[in-house]
Scaffold this motif. Structure first.
Motif, PDB file in Angstrom:
ATOM      1  N   MET A 120       0.845  -1.238  -0.026  1.00  0.00           N
ATOM      2  CA  MET A 120       0.046  -0.050   0.044  1.00  0.00           C
ATOM      3  C   MET A 120       0.713   1.440  -0.115  1.00  0.00           C
ATOM      4  O   MET A 120       2.095   1.086   0.299  1.00  0.00           O
ATOM      5  CB  MET A 120      -0.945   0.061   1.252  1.00  0.00           C
ATOM      6  CG  MET A 120      -1.913  -1.095   1.285  1.00  0.00           C
ATOM      7  SD  MET A 120      -2.931  -1.194   2.669  1.00  0.00           S
ATOM      8  CE  MET A 120      -1.658  -1.923   4.132  1.00  0.00           C
ATOM      9  N   GLY A 121       0.473   2.390  -0.429  1.00  0.00           N
ATOM     10  CA  GLY A 121       1.069   3.534  -0.392  1.00  0.00           C
ATOM     11  C   GLY A 121       1.192   4.091   0.992  1.00  0.00           C
ATOM     12  O   GLY A 121       0.516   3.757   1.982  1.00  0.00           O
ATOM     13  N   GLU A 122       2.209   4.979   1.377  1.00  0.00           N
ATOM     14  CA  GLU A 122       2.509   5.416   2.701  1.00  0.00           C
ATOM     15  C   GLU A 122       1.749   6.725   3.134  1.00  0.00           C
ATOM     16  O   GLU A 122       1.662   7.088   4.100  1.00  0.00           O
ATOM     17  CB  GLU A 122       3.956   5.830   2.709  1.00  0.00           C
ATOM     18  CG  GLU A 122       4.787   4.490   2.417  1.00  0.00           C
ATOM     19  CD  GLU A 122       6.259   4.693   2.668  1.00  0.00           C
ATOM     20  OE1 GLU A 122       6.616   5.658   2.712  1.00  0.00           O
ATOM     21  OE2 GLU A 122       7.096   3.739   2.488  1.00  0.00           O
ATOM     22  N   ASN A 123       1.088   7.498   1.972  1.00  0.00           N
ATOM     23  CA  ASN A 123       0.639   8.852   2.121  1.00  0.00           C
ATOM     24  C   ASN A 123      -0.747   8.634   2.560  1.00  0.00           C
ATOM     25  O   ASN A 123      -1.624   8.092   1.711  1.00  0.00           O
ATOM     26  CB  ASN A 123       0.718   9.678   0.933  1.00  0.00           C
ATOM     27  CG  ASN A 123       2.184  10.008   0.464  1.00  0.00           C
ATOM     28  OD1 ASN A 123       3.059  10.319   1.558  1.00  0.00           O
ATOM     29  ND2 ASN A 123       2.652  10.217  -0.586  1.00  0.00           N
ATOM     30  N   ARG A 170      -3.497  11.273   3.373  1.00  0.00           N
ATOM     31  CA  ARG A 170      -3.668  12.466   3.691  1.00  0.00           C
ATOM     32  C   ARG A 170      -5.155  12.827   4.043  1.00  0.00           C
ATOM     33  O   ARG A 170      -5.614  13.860   4.346  1.00  0.00           O
ATOM     34  CB  ARG A 170      -3.514  13.380   2.015  1.00  0.00           C
ATOM     35  CG  ARG A 170      -1.987  13.253   1.755  1.00  0.00           C
ATOM     36  CD  ARG A 170      -1.903  14.016   0.375  1.00  0.00           C
ATOM     37  NE  ARG A 170      -0.662  13.757  -0.341  1.00  0.00           N
ATOM     38  CZ  ARG A 170       0.037  14.192  -1.156  1.00  0.00           C
ATOM     39  NH1 ARG A 170      -0.907  14.763  -2.160  1.00  0.00           N
ATOM     40  NH2 ARG A 170       1.288  14.012  -1.647  1.00  0.00           N
ATOM     41  N   HIS A 171      -5.745  11.817   4.239  1.00  0.00           N
ATOM     42  CA  HIS A 171      -7.199  11.907   4.766  1.00  0.00           C
ATOM     43  C   HIS A 171      -7.310  12.107   6.301  1.00  0.00           C
ATOM     44  O   HIS A 171      -8.559  12.321   6.858  1.00  0.00           O
ATOM     45  CB  HIS A 171      -8.176  10.898   4.480  1.00  0.00           C
ATOM     46  CG  HIS A 171      -7.527   9.536   4.578  1.00  0.00           C
ATOM     47  ND1 HIS A 171      -7.005   9.030   5.932  1.00  0.00           N
ATOM     48  CD2 HIS A 171      -7.230   8.530   3.633  1.00  0.00           C
ATOM     49  CE1 HIS A 171      -6.433   7.863   5.645  1.00  0.00           C
ATOM     50  NE2 HIS A 171      -6.469   7.307   4.503  1.00  0.00           N
ATOM     51  N   GLY A 172      -5.979  11.930   7.125  1.00  0.00           N
ATOM     52  CA  GLY A 172      -5.924  12.486   8.571  1.00  0.00           C
ATOM     53  C   GLY A 172      -5.923  10.915   9.330  1.00  0.00           C
ATOM     54  O   GLY A 172      -5.941  11.209  10.270  1.00  0.00           O
ATOM     55  N   TYR A 173      -6.367   9.779   8.595  1.00  0.00           N
ATOM     56  CA  TYR A 173      -6.113   8.543   9.493  1.00  0.00           C
ATOM     57  C   TYR A 173      -5.043   7.888   9.128  1.00  0.00           C
ATOM     58  O   TYR A 173      -4.694   7.109   8.171  1.00  0.00           O
ATOM     59  CB  TYR A 173      -7.472   7.764   9.188  1.00  0.00           C
ATOM     60  CG  TYR A 173      -8.716   8.316   9.659  1.00  0.00           C
ATOM     61  CD1 TYR A 173      -9.207   8.397  10.623  1.00  0.00           C
ATOM     62  CD2 TYR A 173      -9.554   9.135   8.326  1.00  0.00           C
ATOM     63  CE1 TYR A 173     -10.462   9.069  11.016  1.00  0.00           C
ATOM     64  CE2 TYR A 173     -10.491   9.608   8.691  1.00  0.00           C
ATOM     65  CZ  TYR A 173     -11.000   9.688  10.191  1.00  0.00           C
ATOM     66  OH  TYR A 173     -12.374  10.127  10.317  1.00  0.00           O
ATOM     67  N   ALA A 174      -4.051   7.907  10.132  1.00  0.00           N
ATOM     68  CA  ALA A 174      -2.396   7.768   9.682  1.00  0.00           C
ATOM     69  C   ALA A 174      -2.591   5.926   9.844  1.00  0.00           C
ATOM     70  O   ALA A 174      -1.494   5.618   8.913  1.00  0.00           O
ATOM     71  CB  ALA A 174      -1.516   8.289  11.004  1.00  0.00           C
ATOM     72  N   ASP A 175      -3.076   5.439  10.578  1.00  0.00           N
ATOM     73  CA  ASP A 175      -3.109   4.120  10.631  1.00  0.00           C
ATOM     74  C   ASP A 175      -4.113   3.168   9.714  1.00  0.00           C
ATOM     75  O   ASP A 175      -4.169   1.985   9.835  1.00  0.00           O
ATOM     76  CB  ASP A 175      -3.262   3.703  11.897  1.00  0.00           C
ATOM     77  CG  ASP A 175      -2.133   4.228  12.970  1.00  0.00           C
ATOM     78  OD1 ASP A 175      -0.850   4.060  12.459  1.00  0.00           O
ATOM     79  OD2 ASP A 175      -2.260   4.215  14.098  1.00  0.00           O
ATOM     80  N   TRP A 176      -4.630   4.279   8.829  1.00  0.00           N
ATOM     81  CA  TRP A 176      -5.925   3.335   8.234  1.00  0.00           C
ATOM     82  C   TRP A 176      -5.390   2.363   7.039  1.00  0.00           C
ATOM     83  O   TRP A 176      -4.388   2.787   6.401  1.00  0.00           O
ATOM     84  CB  TRP A 176      -6.868   4.491   7.552  1.00  0.00           C
ATOM     85  CG  TRP A 176      -7.938   3.855   6.700  1.00  0.00           C
ATOM     86  CD1 TRP A 176      -9.193   3.588   7.456  1.00  0.00           C
ATOM     87  CD2 TRP A 176      -8.014   3.514   5.511  1.00  0.00           C
ATOM     88  NE1 TRP A 176      -9.908   3.316   6.503  1.00  0.00           N
ATOM     89  CE2 TRP A 176      -9.435   2.936   5.409  1.00  0.00           C
ATOM     90  CE3 TRP A 176      -6.916   3.465   4.312  1.00  0.00           C
ATOM     91  CZ2 TRP A 176      -9.996   2.449   4.103  1.00  0.00           C
ATOM     92  CZ3 TRP A 176      -7.542   2.757   2.964  1.00  0.00           C
ATOM     93  CH2 TRP A 176      -8.759   2.349   3.010  1.00  0.00           C
ATOM     94  N   PRO A 204       6.941  -6.550   9.708  1.00  0.00           N
ATOM     95  CA  PRO A 204       8.073  -5.434   9.533  1.00  0.00           C
ATOM     96  C   PRO A 204       7.758  -4.293   8.591  1.00  0.00           C
ATOM     97  O   PRO A 204       8.206  -3.128   9.160  1.00  0.00           O
ATOM     98  CB  PRO A 204       9.161  -6.306   9.058  1.00  0.00           C
ATOM     99  CG  PRO A 204       8.468  -7.266   8.374  1.00  0.00           C
ATOM    100  CD  PRO A 204       7.421  -7.588   9.232  1.00  0.00           C
ATOM    101  N   ASN A 205       6.571  -4.463   7.790  1.00  0.00           N
ATOM    102  CA  ASN A 205       6.263  -3.249   7.042  1.00  0.00           C
ATOM    103  C   ASN A 205       4.937  -3.230   7.058  1.00  0.00           C
ATOM    104  O   ASN A 205       4.167  -4.097   6.115  1.00  0.00           O
ATOM    105  CB  ASN A 205       6.733  -3.363   5.432  1.00  0.00           C
ATOM    106  CG  ASN A 205       6.276  -2.366   4.512  1.00  0.00           C
ATOM    107  OD1 ASN A 205       5.943  -1.268   5.071  1.00  0.00           O
ATOM    108  ND2 ASN A 205       6.560  -2.498   3.252  1.00  0.00           N
ATOM    109  N   PRO A 206       4.131  -2.760   7.844  1.00  0.00           N
ATOM    110  CA  PRO A 206       2.699  -2.498   8.150  1.00  0.00           C
ATOM    111  C   PRO A 206       1.936  -2.106   6.564  1.00  0.00           C
ATOM    112  O   PRO A 206       0.477  -2.612   6.444  1.00  0.00           O
ATOM    113  CB  PRO A 206       2.380  -1.511   9.042  1.00  0.00           C
ATOM    114  CG  PRO A 206       3.681  -1.309   9.897  1.00  0.00           C
ATOM    115  CD  PRO A 206       4.627  -1.465   9.043  1.00  0.00           C
ATOM    116  N   ASN A 207       2.583  -1.703   5.778  1.00  0.00           N
ATOM    117  CA  ASN A 207       1.938  -1.413   4.599  1.00  0.00           C
ATOM    118  C   ASN A 207       2.127  -2.521   3.388  1.00  0.00           C
ATOM    119  O   ASN A 207       1.351  -2.523   2.367  1.00  0.00           O
ATOM    120  CB  ASN A 207       2.632  -0.079   3.839  1.00  0.00           C
ATOM    121  CG  ASN A 207       2.427   1.290   4.524  1.00  0.00           C
ATOM    122  OD1 ASN A 207       1.370   1.479   4.990  1.00  0.00           O
ATOM    123  ND2 ASN A 207       3.485   2.084   4.685  1.00  0.00           N
TER     124      ASN A 207
END
Length: 449
Positions: A283-286, A288-294, A314-317
């Motif tokens: 998944m992308g790292e950005n 911008r909707h305000g939910y950092a852990d979504w 190790p990589n939550p994305n």
């Protein structure tokens, strides 16, 4: 005689009055296609609302004064001075993206000729190959009216106007794919069609779709695959060989495809082989909707020392362990012993590895414990064999008649195991479908003339 003369005079006066007191405006898109059945607003102090016909035309009263034209469905306003010789073309200057598609119907598309003026789309091979979509489910997004439900990389259940699953009819080369396995939930069977051999596909919307039966109440998706091509030479020739390799980092995809056509004047063979391998999706790292852990996957389940354990990712994305493999094989033969008779066979095989259901594996209870340790679709197998006879010599009863017999074998399964539960629930479904279809065509216009 006097009555007929009066009728002709009245008709000529009606046409003359209509010509004098109205003007015709044709609206086309950036590709020259008529903008059909759209709401048009003529903007002035008093706005007139009209609707374009099947040719993209509207009739405006000659004395109507307007400064601009609004196409309501496109949310677009075009100034009056853009009209040239009674034609208004909507270009990218006035709208960011217009839905454009071909509405041409041919006898090879397996769409009834009587439906060609109804609401449907045709997506060609060129558009499919020029897109970056990987599966025959994803390419449905090239249309204007189809969306897909996708819970994991190996997903893609089409949705047409709110209808899904067994309310949408899937067809390939005129053979119905719908069977007893199709349920009220999501149906991923469009994945079993090899996108590299698709000549085009049609999507039929609205009431015209029910011509195909009650299971087409939501619409029809009909895939048409490449047909063997006969040669003009007596000797056996290799008409064309095609090799395709595609890498897609977003889906960690590696695809290899080969197809070739052997032929003589009276017979032809088309062979195709496709191997697709998909890895983990990153998944992308950005956000911008305000939910950092979504959407992040902080943990994943692994079976360690006889029990299920939560392991830190190790990589939550990274969506781990959702990759899969798929093999598609197609073999077609065409035999033309006479000028009017064609005999063809169509054999297709598609099989995949297990496909993880990512959304279910990402369900946690109120204590932060995952609900499932295993939730996966087993290997999905589809085997289809078709024999088609086509006679195109006109007779008193028909101009063309065809016989289509088919056999399909479908195998699917689901494997579900709760977290730290030793019992694995397995659902195996196997279906065999036999079909026969006879279609005769006769032009009544020629028969009555």
């Amino acid at each position: 005689m006097k009555t007929k003369l009066k009728s002709n005079i009245f008709f000529l006066l009606l046409v003359l009055v209509n010509t004098i007191y109205s003007q015709e405006l044709k609206i086309i898109d950036a590709y020259g296609n008529p903008v059909k059945s759209k709401t048009i607003i003529l903007n002035n102090s008093f706005s007139d609302t009209l609707k374009t016909n099947n040719r993209g035309k509207i009739k405006i009263h000659k004395n109507t004064d307007y400064q601009s034209v609004t196409i309501l469905e496109y949310n677009t306003i075009v100034p009056k001075d853009s009209i040239r010789n009674g034609i208004l073309q909507i270009t990218s200057r006035y709208v960011d993206a217009l839905p454009t598609f071909e509405t041409k119907t041919t006898n090879h598309s397996n769409i009834l000729n009587s439906l060609k003026e109804f609401d449907h789309e045709t997506i060609t091979k060129e558009k499919i190959l020029n897109s970056d979509y990987s599966t025959s489910a994803d390419i449905l997004l090239l249309t204007d009216g189809v969306t897909i439900q996708k819970s994991q990389g190996g997903g893609g259940s089409p949705i047409i106007r709110g209808f899904e699953a067994n309310r949408i009819l899937l067809m390939i080369d005129g053979v119905r794919m719908n069977n007893a396995i199709y349920r009220n939930g999501h149906v991923q069977n469009s994945l079993t069609v090899d996108p590299f051999i698709i000549k085009d596909f049609n999507v039929i919307y609205g009431p015209s779709a029910v011509t195909y039966g009650s299971d087409a109440i939501g619409g029809v998706i009909n895939y048409t695959t490449t047909k063997p091509k006969l040669s003009n030479k007596k000797d056996t020739t290799l008409e064309k060989i095609r090799l395709i390799t595609r890498l897609n980092k977003g889906a960690d995809e590696l695809t290899n495809h080969i197809d070739f056509n052997f032929s003589q004047q009276r017979w032809a063979s088309f062979s195709s082989l496709t191997f697709k391998q998909f890895g983990d999706i990153v998944m992308g790292e950005n956000r911008r909707h305000g939910y950092a852990d979504w959407g992040k996957l902080p943990y994943y389940v692994d079976h360690v020392l006889g029990s299920d354990s939560l392991i830190e990712n190790p990589n939550p994305n990274n969506q781990l362990d959702i990759g899969y493999n798929q093999i598609d094989i197609t073999q077609k033969f065409l035999f033309k012993p006479t000028q009017h008779l064609e005999i063809s066979t169509n054999s297709q095989l598609s099989t995949s590895s297990n496909i993880q259901r990512f959304d279910q594996l990402n369900n946690y209870n109120e204590n932060g414990i995952p609900q499932f340790a295993t939730w996966e679709y087993g290997p999905q197998l589809r085997i289809m064999n078709v024999l088609n006879l086509n006679w195109n010599k006109p007779t008193r009863l028909f101009d063309n008649i065809s016989l289509n017999t088919s056999h399909q074998k479908i195998s699917e399964s689901r494997n579900i195991r709760q977290f730290n539960n030793p019992y694995l629930e397995q659902n195996d479904e196997q279906v065999q479908v036999f079909g026969i279809n006879i279609c005769a065509k006769k032009s009544l216009a020629e028969a009555l003339s």
